[in-house]
Design a protein around this motif. Structure first.
Motif, PDB file in Angstrom:
ATOM      1  N   LEU A   1       0.933  -1.147   0.037  1.00  0.00           N
ATOM      2  CA  LEU A   1       0.014   0.015  -0.078  1.00  0.00           C
ATOM      3  C   LEU A   1       0.878   1.296   0.009  1.00  0.00           C
ATOM      4  N   ILE A   2       1.881   1.234   0.721  1.00  0.00           N
ATOM      5  CA  ILE A   2       2.905   2.290   0.801  1.00  0.00           C
ATOM      6  C   ILE A   2       3.190   2.545  -0.818  1.00  0.00           C
ATOM      7  N   GLY A   3       3.943   1.424  -1.405  1.00  0.00           N
ATOM      8  CA  GLY A   3       4.220   1.472  -2.763  1.00  0.00           C
ATOM      9  C   GLY A   3       2.987   2.063  -3.708  1.00  0.00           C
ATOM     10  N   HIS A   4       2.024   1.613  -3.434  1.00  0.00           N
ATOM     11  CA  HIS A   4       0.605   2.066  -4.142  1.00  0.00           C
ATOM     12  C   HIS A   4       0.517   3.705  -4.022  1.00  0.00           C
ATOM     13  N   LEU A   5       0.492   4.051  -2.870  1.00  0.00           N
ATOM     14  CA  LEU A   5       0.358   5.567  -2.698  1.00  0.00           C
ATOM     15  C   LEU A   5       1.403   6.265  -3.435  1.00  0.00           C
ATOM     16  N   LYS A   6       2.879   5.672  -3.144  1.00  0.00           N
ATOM     17  CA  LYS A   6       3.974   6.296  -3.910  1.00  0.00           C
ATOM     18  C   LYS A   6       3.675   6.342  -5.262  1.00  0.00           C
ATOM     19  N   PHE A   7       3.065   5.387  -6.005  1.00  0.00           N
ATOM     20  CA  PHE A   7       2.791   5.226  -7.256  1.00  0.00           C
ATOM     21  C   PHE A   7       1.806   6.607  -7.827  1.00  0.00           C
ATOM     22  N   LEU A   8       0.642   6.384  -7.018  1.00  0.00           N
ATOM     23  CA  LEU A   8      -0.206   7.395  -7.370  1.00  0.00           C
ATOM     24  C   LEU A   8       0.426   8.850  -7.165  1.00  0.00           C
ATOM     25  N   SER A   9       1.175   9.145  -6.389  1.00  0.00           N
ATOM     26  CA  SER A   9       1.863  10.549  -6.347  1.00  0.00           C
ATOM     27  C   SER A   9       2.945  10.853  -7.162  1.00  0.00           C
ATOM     28  N   ALA A  10       3.414   9.823  -7.548  1.00  0.00           N
ATOM     29  CA  ALA A  10       4.837   9.927  -8.279  1.00  0.00           C
ATOM     30  C   ALA A  10       4.552  10.761  -9.705  1.00  0.00           C
ATOM     31  N   THR A  11       5.494  11.833  -9.842  1.00  0.00           N
ATOM     32  CA  THR A  11       5.521  12.956 -11.019  1.00  0.00           C
ATOM     33  C   THR A  11       6.288  12.372 -12.168  1.00  0.00           C
ATOM     34  N   THR A  12       7.033  11.396 -12.285  1.00  0.00           N
ATOM     35  CA  THR A  12       7.775  10.843 -13.452  1.00  0.00           C
ATOM     36  C   THR A  12       7.595   9.200 -13.570  1.00  0.00           C
ATOM     37  N   ARG A  13       7.565   9.071 -14.832  1.00  0.00           N
ATOM     38  CA  ARG A  13       7.254   7.720 -15.294  1.00  0.00           C
ATOM     39  C   ARG A  13       8.126   6.723 -14.782  1.00  0.00           C
TER      40      ARG A  13
ATOM     41  N   LYS B   1       0.252 -15.638   3.335  1.00  0.00           N
ATOM     42  CA  LYS B   1      -1.007 -15.999   3.865  1.00  0.00           C
ATOM     43  C   LYS B   1      -1.941 -15.589   2.732  1.00  0.00           C
ATOM     44  N   GLU B   2      -2.643 -16.772   1.969  1.00  0.00           N
ATOM     45  CA  GLU B   2      -3.571 -16.625   0.783  1.00  0.00           C
ATOM     46  C   GLU B   2      -4.602 -15.435   1.023  1.00  0.00           C
ATOM     47  N   THR B   3      -5.261 -15.266   2.335  1.00  0.00           N
ATOM     48  CA  THR B   3      -6.191 -14.192   2.062  1.00  0.00           C
ATOM     49  C   THR B   3      -5.587 -12.751   1.887  1.00  0.00           C
ATOM     50  N   ARG B   4      -4.263 -12.614   1.605  1.00  0.00           N
ATOM     51  CA  ARG B   4      -3.806 -11.154   1.395  1.00  0.00           C
ATOM     52  C   ARG B   4      -4.196 -11.055  -0.154  1.00  0.00           C
ATOM     53  N   ILE B   5      -4.710 -12.076  -0.935  1.00  0.00           N
ATOM     54  CA  ILE B   5      -5.199 -11.865  -2.279  1.00  0.00           C
ATOM     55  C   ILE B   5      -6.210 -10.514  -2.305  1.00  0.00           C
ATOM     56  N   LEU B   6      -6.712  -9.986  -0.998  1.00  0.00           N
ATOM     57  CA  LEU B   6      -7.419  -8.845  -0.968  1.00  0.00           C
ATOM     58  C   LEU B   6      -6.503  -7.620  -1.241  1.00  0.00           C
ATOM     59  N   PHE B   7      -5.516  -7.515  -1.390  1.00  0.00           N
ATOM     60  CA  PHE B   7      -4.789  -6.169  -1.634  1.00  0.00           C
ATOM     61  C   PHE B   7      -5.232  -5.275  -2.495  1.00  0.00           C
ATOM     62  N   PRO B   8      -5.752  -5.762  -3.607  1.00  0.00           N
ATOM     63  CA  PRO B   8      -6.416  -4.691  -4.595  1.00  0.00           C
ATOM     64  C   PRO B   8      -7.753  -3.820  -4.072  1.00  0.00           C
ATOM     65  N   LEU B   9      -8.400  -4.727  -3.284  1.00  0.00           N
ATOM     66  CA  LEU B   9      -9.501  -3.872  -2.617  1.00  0.00           C
ATOM     67  C   LEU B   9      -9.052  -2.969  -1.558  1.00  0.00           C
ATOM     68  N   PHE B  10      -7.829  -3.116  -0.816  1.00  0.00           N
ATOM     69  CA  PHE B  10      -7.524  -2.175   0.021  1.00  0.00           C
ATOM     70  C   PHE B  10      -6.882  -1.135  -0.797  1.00  0.00           C
ATOM     71  N   ALA B  11      -6.209  -1.198  -2.034  1.00  0.00           N
ATOM     72  CA  ALA B  11      -5.527  -0.290  -2.836  1.00  0.00           C
ATOM     73  C   ALA B  11      -6.545   0.569  -3.390  1.00  0.00           C
ATOM     74  N   ILE B  12      -7.774  -0.063  -3.779  1.00  0.00           N
ATOM     75  CA  ILE B  12      -9.041   0.630  -4.278  1.00  0.00           C
ATOM     76  C   ILE B  12      -9.448   1.743  -3.164  1.00  0.00           C
ATOM     77  N   LEU B  13      -9.566   1.003  -1.930  1.00  0.00           N
ATOM     78  CA  LEU B  13     -10.039   2.070  -0.826  1.00  0.00           C
ATOM     79  C   LEU B  13      -8.962   3.479  -0.550  1.00  0.00           C
ATOM     80  N   VAL B  14      -7.665   3.082  -0.427  1.00  0.00           N
ATOM     81  CA  VAL B  14      -6.971   4.235  -0.362  1.00  0.00           C
ATOM     82  C   VAL B  14      -6.984   5.227  -1.545  1.00  0.00           C
ATOM     83  N   THR B  15      -7.202   4.599  -2.705  1.00  0.00           N
ATOM     84  CA  THR B  15      -7.077   5.407  -4.060  1.00  0.00           C
ATOM     85  C   THR B  15      -8.568   6.359  -4.145  1.00  0.00           C
TER      86      THR B  15
END
Length: 605
Positions: A164-176, A198-212
């Motif tokens: 999620l930290i990587g995802h937030l940095k991805f959202l705010s990064a200004t260079t390709r 642990k297999e239940t962490r397949i849910l990461f995209p839902l957390f990523a959508i939430l912070v997005t």
């Protein structure tokens, strides 16, 4: 200077964390630690090579994908420290401390962008620190630390937070290049590591959508929200499809075949369980915490028990209200959604046990953050003579209460006898708590022929566990073992009741060890259980039509060993082994055992 106080307070929180858990780290292995670590030779790594590391992944109870990241961490801990429970728990505590630091960073990242208009600069600076400290010290996270095997939960949360930290940095990064680097770190590295912890962490995209969704609309940001959300949905669908293809279409049915409840009953029950979890996170009650929560009754319908319908209706109301709460109460709405996403697998349709505290490890972070936001907003609206002092006291009081509860729980499990007895008192209707209390009394030398009081306590706990769990076999095995070892009579036809349960009742995943457990009591105690009774127990297990053929074959395999070791009858042993091979023809170990079996010739004088 701006960072000095937060750094000092973070260090103080970490010191407090280690001092609180110091006693608990001295405790023994518990519960699922035994099949996954103590009795699992695969992770008993004594030589560090590529081959031994690969062999360590051969763990029988490590989840459908094997959880290689977690299993490797167990193997490496054993390599450096041996089978020392202190070392396993200390590593867990260190991971938890790191998770708290990363969680504070994650919250600071998205609060700075999402709450600039709803919180003062001071509150915005201190809220992530307070929430991470409260989460670190919360008693609901005691079990993931002191139950060594739940490093799986901690590691998977670690990688989700990093993703999620990587995802937030991805959202705010200004260079390709930076965008691509952060995307690769979050989505292509940290997320797979989380799934393989642990297999239940397949849910990461839902957390990523939430912070997005909390990420403000900014035309200058080169990562549009719509495209980001669509990408997350696509990756989630692809990962889910791959896992379902790997597991097969019938894995749910196989899972529920080993449960005493149906999927519908579990879904109804989880509505009540989620309210229980939320209550324990926001307003914890010390006596309600527990390693075993099997005393929560299953909901057989909306009206049984009567709290089921209000629980379902309550969550329906929450779901209907959330879309309207996002504007005025963004962080509480975020926290509730985070909590529900975190439970959307383990507390819904999966054929898992009804309740466990450790499932709240990551979900609890959202509710704690939401509660902190409400508190900060409330203090900002009240006129106070000494606002800084009042705010500090208001923030400190929950930390003190949470720390006290956590210290009590850590102290409880520093001694196995004390911990199990307290657990049996607090969860008197739990068959597991009663079984463990009796088992540990027996294991520590109580209840022999010269200890009538200890004997009565052991018998009480085992018999109560057998009554509370009408399909459970371990309490009856405990009764038989204790009675035989202390030379007491086998009253109430305990072997007969055990045979009935072996032959006719459902099996849980833990019951896969029953053949070896039976072998361990019938062979050393031939004077207590005669050959006919011993064979009847193995035969009963092999005849249960509702369990897998491989497990039925395991009973016959154990019976063959019993005939060899106890009755010294190789002819009978060979016949039993042949039946085992017929039940599980694809088991190479059984085939080799039968092929190498040479029965002696019987000559007549």
């Amino acid at each position: 200077m701006a960072l000095t106080r937060p750094i000092i307070l973070s260090a103080m929180a970490w010191l407090l964390l280690f001092s609180i858990y110091q006693n608990g780290l001295q405790g023994p292995f518990l519960f699922d630690d035994f099949p996954n670590i103590v009795d699992n030779p695969a992770v008993h790594l004594n030589k560090l090579t590529a081959e031994t590391l690969l062999n360590s992944l051969d763990s029988p109870d490590a989840g459908p994908l094997g959880r290689p990241v977690s299993v490797l961490s167990f193997a490496l801990t054993h390599y450096f420290f041996g089978l020392d429970p202190f070392a396993f728990k200390a590593v867990n505590l260190a991971i938890h401390a790191l998770n708290g630091l990363l969680a504070g960073w994650l919250m600071a990242l998205f609060l700075a962008r999402a709450c600039g208009q709803t919180l003062s600069p001071t509150a915005l600076k201190w809220l992530p620190l307070w929430a991470s400290a409260a989460w670190l010290l919360h008693p609901i996270n005691t079990i993931p630390i002191l139950l060594s095997v739940q490093r799986m939960t901690e590691l998977s949360a670690l990688f989700i937070i990093l993703a999620l930290i990587g995802h937030l940095k991805f959202l705010s990064a200004t260079t390709r290049p930076r965008r691509l680097a952060w995307f690769a770190f979050g989505w292509l590295l940290a997320w797979p590591l989380a799934i393989f912890s642990k297999e239940t962490r397949i849910l990461f995209p839902l957390f990523a959508i939430l912070v997005t969704l909390l990420h403000p609309r900014d035309v200058a940001t080169p990562a549009p929200r719509g495209k980001t959300i669509a990408l997350a949905v696509g990756l989630l669908a692809a990962a889910t499809g791959a896992i379902f293809a790997y597991l097969g279409l019938d894995w749910l049915n196989h899972g529920y075949a080993m449960r005493t409840f149906t999927m519908t009953e579990r879904l109804l029950t989880e509505a009540r369980v989620l309210w229980f979890y939320a209550g324990q996170i926001l307003v914890p009650v010390h006596s309600a915490f527990g390693l075993y929560l099997d005393d929560i009754p299953v909901s057989s319908s909306l009206m049984q028990p009567t709290t089921t319908l209000p629980a379902v209706a309550g969550w329906a109301l929450v779901a209907a209200t959330l879309p309207f709460a996002w504007r005025r109460w963004p962080i509480p709405a975020f926290g509730i959604t985070w909590f529900l996403i975190g439970h959307s697998l383990e507390s819904t349709f999966l054929p898992l046990e009804i309740a466990h505290e450790y499932r709240n490890y990551l979900p609890s972070l959202g509710l704690i953050l939401g509660a902190g936001w409400v508190g900060a907003r409330g203090l900002a609206k009240v006129r106070l003579d000494h606002p800084k002092v009042t705010a500090a006291l208001a923030a400190l009081l929950p930390i003190v209460v949470l720390s006290g509860y956590t210290a009590m729980r850590a102290q409880q499990w520093s001694d196995p006898l004390t911990g199990s007895q307290v657990e049996a008192i607090h969860h008197a209707e739990s068959w597991r708590a009663n079984y463990t209390a009796g088992q540990l009394l027996f294991k520590h030398g109580h209840g022999d022929a010269g200890d009538p009081i200890g004997g009565r306590m052991i018998q009480y706990h085992f018999q109560k566990a057998a009554r509370l769990g009408p399909s459970e076999k371990l309490p009856l095995i405990g009764l038989i073992s204790w009675a035989c070892a202390s030379r007491r009579p086998l009253t109430d036809n305990w072997p007969g009741e055990l045979a009935h349960r072996l032959a006719h009742t459902p099996y849980s995943p833990q019951d896969r060890t029953l053949p070896s457990a039976l072998l361990n009591i019938v062979v050393p105690m031939p004077d207590c259980l005669d050959r006919k009774t011993g064979l009847a127990l193995f035969t009963a297990g092999s005849q249960n039509p509702n369990i897998a053929p491989s497990l039925r074959a395991a009973f016959l395999d154990a019976a063959a060993d019993y005939e060899l070791l106890g009755a010294k009858d190789p002819v009978s042993a060979q016949a039993l082994l042949a039946k085992a091979v017929a039940l599980a023809p694809g088991d190479p170990a059984l085939q080799r055992k039968l092929a190498g079996f040479t029965a002696p010739r019987i000559t007549q004088e």
